[in-house]
Design a protein around this motif. Structure first.
Motif: not given
Length: 124
Positions: A92-105
């Motif tokens: 879940r994201l704040t402060g950018g253009s997207s509110s959520s995303g799928i990530f890998r690390g």
């Protein structure tokens, strides 16, 4: 048995482990888990081989293409760990253009990279 993470131990990236979530393990014995922390970052996603632990993503940390991992539970749903040590997770994201995303690390890197994010154009 090696200890991957335990409460009141120092966490990579700062703070101490207060609580750990349901872990996932791969065939090489690497373990990934979401943990609650004391300190500036309240939640984090970690990978450990039983000797060393790495913070893949921390609450309040910048996400790869903008915004920060935030919210009461910034790491949503189940996490997945493959046999190359790569963790896939929904953030879940704040402060950018997207509110959520799928990530890998992975355990060899201290930052995750974005696979896809909401409100971005599809690649086709």
């Amino acid at each position: 048995l090696p200890c991957v993470s335990a409460t009141n131990r120092m966490a990579p990236g700062g703070g101490t482990f207060e609580d750990v979530g349901s872990p996932v393990i791969n065939r090489d014995g690497q373990v990934a888990t979401v943990a609650t922390l004391s300190g500036a970052s309240r939640r984090g996603l970690f990978v450990s081989d039983g000797t060393d632990a790495v913070a893949v993503a921390l609450q309040g940390q910048p996400a790869p293409k903008g915004g920060t991992y935030e919210g009461q539970d910034p790491f949503l749903g189940a996490i997945r760990l493959n046999d190359r040590g790569e963790v896939a997770f929904v953030g879940r994201l704040t402060g950018g253009s997207s509110s959520s995303g799928i990530f890998r690390g992975n355990g060899d890197r201290t930052r995750a990279w974005e696979v896809v994010a909401t409100r971005n154009l599809a690649p086709w």
